[in-house]
Scaffold this active site. Sequence first.
Site, short mmCIF file in Angstrom:
data_model
loop_
_atom_site.label_atom_id
_atom_site.label_comp_id
_atom_site.label_asym_id
_atom_site.label_seq_id
_atom_site.Cartn_x
_atom_site.Cartn_y
_atom_site.Cartn_z
N GLY A 47 0.88 -1.04 -0.21
CA GLY A 47 -0.10 -0.05 -0.12
C GLY A 47 0.81 1.18 -0.07
O GLY A 47 1.96 1.39 -0.81
N CYS A 79 6.08 -5.36 0.26
CA CYS A 79 5.87 -4.16 -0.16
C CYS A 79 6.14 -2.93 0.77
O CYS A 79 7.17 -2.76 1.63
CB CYS A 79 5.22 -3.99 -1.27
SG CYS A 79 5.51 -2.65 -2.60
N ILE A 133 5.22 -3.23 -7.64
CA ILE A 133 4.36 -1.83 -7.97
C ILE A 133 4.97 -0.99 -6.96
O ILE A 133 5.10 -0.87 -5.89
CB ILE A 133 3.14 -2.13 -7.58
CG1 ILE A 133 2.27 -3.41 -8.15
CG2 ILE A 133 1.94 -0.96 -7.67
CD1 ILE A 133 0.62 -3.79 -7.74
N HIS A 169 4.70 -8.31 -4.59
CA HIS A 169 3.34 -8.71 -3.90
C HIS A 169 3.13 -10.01 -4.32
O HIS A 169 2.38 -10.29 -5.42
CB HIS A 169 2.19 -7.83 -4.77
CG HIS A 169 2.41 -6.43 -4.24
ND1 HIS A 169 1.38 -6.05 -3.24
CD2 HIS A 169 2.98 -5.16 -4.54
CE1 HIS A 169 1.58 -4.57 -3.24
NE2 HIS A 169 2.40 -4.36 -3.93
N GLU A 171 0.78 -11.95 -3.22
CA GLU A 171 -0.59 -12.00 -3.20
C GLU A 171 -1.50 -11.69 -4.45
O GLU A 171 -2.62 -11.84 -4.45
CB GLU A 171 -1.44 -11.19 -1.97
CG GLU A 171 -1.46 -9.81 -2.20
CD GLU A 171 -0.23 -8.83 -1.98
OE1 GLU A 171 0.81 -9.63 -1.90
OE2 GLU A 171 -0.28 -7.76 -2.23
#
Length: 186
Positions: A47, A79, A133, A169, A171
């Site tokens: 996030g 992350c 990301i 990530h 997930e």
Amino acid sequence: MKLGVLALQGAFIEHCNILKTVDVEPVEIRKRDHFSDNLDGLIIPGGESTTISKLLGDLELLSPITDAVLCGMPVFGTCAGLILLAKKVEGIGAGTIPVLDVLVRRNGYGRQLGSFSKSAHFEGIGEVPMVFIRAPYILEAHGSAEILAKVDGRIVAVKQNSVLATAFHPELTENTEIHKFFIQMI
Ligand code: GLN
């Protein structure tokens, strides 16, 4: 087994969904009352690390979580989660729950163009898909922090005692191996 998933901001739903597929009960941690020592471990999702840090403080979750992690509660940060767990973060000082002996560079691949996927070797598992990301990477790992994966020569996964952290990530892929790896650490 019950695992807490910090659900203040970011990609927490995806972690919960993966946990269900491997028969682990996810407990979304949104406020102080949701967090207890009865959990078998905690996942801190990706996030925005600055937002998650602020909310942890505002919601009075920071000290109970820090205490539990320092007392050995297993924790898996992805992350932004990695940034929060780092003892050193370039330009900032330290993460908010500083338990990992690593130096992390935030937005290491650039802010806008830093999103990509790659498959790479993960120690103890083999080849896994990795989604990055606006990801950080690890510049240095010290002490008992073991390097588990590198991409293009940069450290992207480490384990130190009961703490696991990835710059990517897991997930956001169909692959559940890294979650299973964390469950086996518990
Ligand atoms: N760039 C974010 C940060 O610094 C991390 C991005 C992510 O978690 N996907 O917190």
